[in-house]
Design an enzyme around this catalytic site. Structure first.
Site, PDB file in Angstrom:
ATOM      1  N   GLU A 104      27.349  53.243  53.498  1.00  0.00           N
ATOM      2  CA  GLU A 104      27.866  53.111  52.136  1.00  0.00           C
ATOM      3  C   GLU A 104      27.406  51.776  51.539  1.00  0.00           C
ATOM      4  O   GLU A 104      27.090  50.832  52.279  1.00  0.00           O
ATOM      5  CB  GLU A 104      29.405  53.234  52.201  1.00  0.00           C
ATOM      6  CG  GLU A 104      30.170  53.171  50.920  1.00  0.00           C
ATOM      7  CD  GLU A 104      29.768  54.159  49.823  1.00  0.00           C
ATOM      8  OE1 GLU A 104      28.615  54.085  49.376  1.00  0.00           O
ATOM      9  OE2 GLU A 104      30.619  54.941  49.376  1.00  0.00           O
ATOM     10  N   ASP A 105      27.354  51.702  50.212  1.00  0.00           N
ATOM     11  CA  ASP A 105      26.943  50.450  49.576  1.00  0.00           C
ATOM     12  C   ASP A 105      28.059  49.414  49.566  1.00  0.00           C
ATOM     13  O   ASP A 105      27.860  48.255  49.869  1.00  0.00           O
ATOM     14  CB  ASP A 105      26.424  50.699  48.144  1.00  0.00           C
ATOM     15  CG  ASP A 105      27.427  51.446  47.250  1.00  0.00           C
ATOM     16  OD1 ASP A 105      28.511  51.841  47.732  1.00  0.00           O
ATOM     17  OD2 ASP A 105      27.107  51.651  46.058  1.00  0.00           O
ATOM     18  N   ASP A 108      35.367  49.118  48.069  1.00  0.00           N
ATOM     19  CA  ASP A 108      36.075  48.338  47.050  1.00  0.00           C
ATOM     20  C   ASP A 108      37.584  48.561  47.278  1.00  0.00           C
ATOM     21  O   ASP A 108      38.176  47.919  48.134  1.00  0.00           O
ATOM     22  CB  ASP A 108      35.572  48.838  45.690  1.00  0.00           C
ATOM     23  CG  ASP A 108      36.134  48.082  44.507  1.00  0.00           C
ATOM     24  OD1 ASP A 108      36.917  47.161  44.698  1.00  0.00           O
ATOM     25  OD2 ASP A 108      35.790  48.438  43.356  1.00  0.00           O
ATOM     26  N   LYS A 136      35.040  44.408  49.368  1.00  0.00           N
ATOM     27  CA  LYS A 136      35.886  43.536  48.530  1.00  0.00           C
ATOM     28  C   LYS A 136      37.301  43.519  49.125  1.00  0.00           C
ATOM     29  O   LYS A 136      38.139  44.350  48.757  1.00  0.00           O
ATOM     30  CB  LYS A 136      35.928  44.066  47.091  1.00  0.00           C
ATOM     31  CG  LYS A 136      34.607  43.958  46.343  1.00  0.00           C
ATOM     32  CD  LYS A 136      34.762  44.451  44.907  1.00  0.00           C
ATOM     33  CE  LYS A 136      33.444  44.481  44.183  1.00  0.00           C
ATOM     34  NZ  LYS A 136      33.513  45.189  42.893  1.00  0.00           N
ATOM     35  N   PHE A 157      32.170  42.198  39.958  1.00  0.00           N
ATOM     36  CA  PHE A 157      31.334  43.385  39.802  1.00  0.00           C
ATOM     37  C   PHE A 157      29.875  43.012  40.025  1.00  0.00           C
ATOM     38  O   PHE A 157      29.366  42.061  39.433  1.00  0.00           O
ATOM     39  CB  PHE A 157      31.524  43.977  38.400  1.00  0.00           C
ATOM     40  CG  PHE A 157      30.911  45.333  38.267  1.00  0.00           C
ATOM     41  CD1 PHE A 157      31.571  46.457  38.738  1.00  0.00           C
ATOM     42  CD2 PHE A 157      29.654  45.483  37.695  1.00  0.00           C
ATOM     43  CE1 PHE A 157      30.994  47.711  38.641  1.00  0.00           C
ATOM     44  CE2 PHE A 157      29.070  46.736  37.590  1.00  0.00           C
ATOM     45  CZ  PHE A 157      29.744  47.845  38.057  1.00  0.00           C
ATOM     46  N   VAL A 158      29.201  43.763  40.902  1.00  0.00           N
ATOM     47  CA  VAL A 158      27.807  43.449  41.225  1.00  0.00           C
ATOM     48  C   VAL A 158      26.868  44.600  40.844  1.00  0.00           C
ATOM     49  O   VAL A 158      27.285  45.761  40.790  1.00  0.00           O
ATOM     50  CB  VAL A 158      27.639  43.114  42.734  1.00  0.00           C
ATOM     51  CG1 VAL A 158      28.394  41.854  43.107  1.00  0.00           C
ATOM     52  CG2 VAL A 158      28.075  44.283  43.628  1.00  0.00           C
ATOM     53  N   ARG A 170      20.076  49.741  39.488  1.00  0.00           N
ATOM     54  CA  ARG A 170      19.965  50.014  40.928  1.00  0.00           C
ATOM     55  C   ARG A 170      18.645  49.518  41.509  1.00  0.00           C
ATOM     56  O   ARG A 170      18.537  49.270  42.702  1.00  0.00           O
ATOM     57  CB  ARG A 170      20.045  51.521  41.199  1.00  0.00           C
ATOM     58  CG  ARG A 170      21.392  52.150  40.895  1.00  0.00           C
ATOM     59  CD  ARG A 170      21.442  53.538  41.513  1.00  0.00           C
ATOM     60  NE  ARG A 170      22.480  54.381  40.948  1.00  0.00           N
ATOM     61  CZ  ARG A 170      23.738  54.429  41.377  1.00  0.00           C
ATOM     62  NH1 ARG A 170      24.112  53.640  42.357  1.00  0.00           N
ATOM     63  NH2 ARG A 170      24.604  55.240  40.825  1.00  0.00           N
TER      64      ARG A 170
HETATM   65  P1  IMP Z   1      36.262  52.471  45.984  1.00  0.00           P
HETATM   66  O1  IMP Z   1      36.695  53.892  46.066  1.00  0.00           O
HETATM   67  O2  IMP Z   1      37.140  51.688  45.035  1.00  0.00           O
HETATM   68  O3  IMP Z   1      36.149  51.773  47.318  1.00  0.00           O
HETATM   69  O4  IMP Z   1      34.866  52.462  45.270  1.00  0.00           O
HETATM   70  C1  IMP Z   1      33.714  52.659  45.934  1.00  0.00           C
HETATM   71  C2  IMP Z   1      32.574  52.922  44.991  1.00  0.00           C
HETATM   72  O5  IMP Z   1      32.728  52.224  43.748  1.00  0.00           O
HETATM   73  C3  IMP Z   1      31.304  52.402  45.594  1.00  0.00           C
HETATM   74  O6  IMP Z   1      30.680  53.360  46.397  1.00  0.00           O
HETATM   75  C4  IMP Z   1      30.490  52.032  44.372  1.00  0.00           C
HETATM   76  O7  IMP Z   1      29.748  53.153  43.945  1.00  0.00           O
HETATM   77  C5  IMP Z   1      31.510  51.682  43.319  1.00  0.00           C
HETATM   78  N1  IMP Z   1      31.653  50.215  43.149  1.00  0.00           N
HETATM   79  C6  IMP Z   1      32.662  49.430  43.586  1.00  0.00           C
HETATM   80  N2  IMP Z   1      32.458  48.149  43.274  1.00  0.00           N
HETATM   81  C7  IMP Z   1      31.279  48.109  42.627  1.00  0.00           C
HETATM   82  C8  IMP Z   1      30.500  47.037  42.063  1.00  0.00           C
HETATM   83  O8  IMP Z   1      30.852  45.838  42.094  1.00  0.00           O
HETATM   84  N3  IMP Z   1      29.321  47.387  41.484  1.00  0.00           N
HETATM   85  C9  IMP Z   1      28.878  48.686  41.426  1.00  0.00           C
HETATM   86  N4  IMP Z   1      29.564  49.702  41.940  1.00  0.00           N
HETATM   87  C10 IMP Z   1      30.759  49.422  42.541  1.00  0.00           C
END
Ligand code: IMP
Length: 180
Positions: A104-105, A108, A136, A157-158, A170
């Site tokens: 995963e990237d 969050d 995060k 936010f990145v 991207r």
């Molecule tokens: P989560 O469900 O809140 O953990 O969100 C995960 C997804 O949100 C990641 O797979 C990203 O696609 C997106 N995301 C979360 N933070 C960022 C960010 O800082 N930049 C771009 N995409 C983000």
């Protein structure tokens, strides 16, 4: 290292994690995986679109025999989490009895990964681990470990290196963070 800020749509972003640091981070993650999966044949499940660039650099460093497949799940619209439950789509591989590593990237809030874990566990993999480039911790609400982590970052936010702002950005080779 590129020291210039970039503009994507209405937002400005500053250089944050340069290519050299990304390479170091990925070297370390790959080394851990190579050690832990000696004698095994892991299946990497790459979460599209965000983890594309990370996965391609990570996989080039993997020395154990492995399979690679992709899945999709989306929970983000613009800059805030929608919080919706999303299905895992595109799982074509039989993951039962496999040693699966989700690539995963970023984790969050952890909600997306939570859904992924739940839906993948139904298929009874032999093991299921998480590999994420970024994390995060201040926003994380999950109760699972991130087994292979690149780097924790503050709640910023990145974009770049797979990360997007409304599907733009991207393609940059390094990571930028939003300017306040
Ligand atoms: P989560 O469900 O809140 O953990 O969100 C995960 C997804 O949100 C990641 O797979 C990203 O696609 C997106 N995301 C979360 N933070 C960022 C960010 O800082 N930049 C771009 N995409 C983000």
């Amino acid at each position: 290292m590129n020291s210039k800020s970039i503009k994507i749509k209405d937002k400005e972003f500053s250089p944050y994690i340069p290519e050299a640091e990304l390479n170091q981070i990925i070297d370390q993650v790959a080394e851990k995986i190579n050690t832990d999966y000696q004698g095994k044949e892991p299946l990497f499940l790459v979460v599209l679109n965000g983890a594309m660039l990370f996965a391609s650099d990570l996989l080039k460093r993997i020395k154990v025999p492995c399979n690679v497949s992709t899945i999709r799940v989306s929970s983000y619209c613009g800059m805030s989490s929608t919080g919706e439950v999303k299905e895992v789509v595109g799982l074509t591989e039989d993951i039962s009895n496999r040693d699966v590593i989700i690539v995963e990237d970023i984790v969050d809030t952890g909600i997306t990964m939570g859904h992924l874990l739940k839906q993948l566990k139904v298929h009874k993999p032999a093991s299921l681990k998480i590999c994420s480039l970024l994390f995060k911790p201040d926003k994380f609400t999950g109760n699972y470990p991130i087994d292979y982590l690149g780097r924790a970052i503050p709640n910023e936010f990145v974009v770049g290196y797979g990360f997007d702002y409304d599907e733009f950005g991207r393609n940059y080779p390094e990571i930028y963070s939003i300017k306040e």
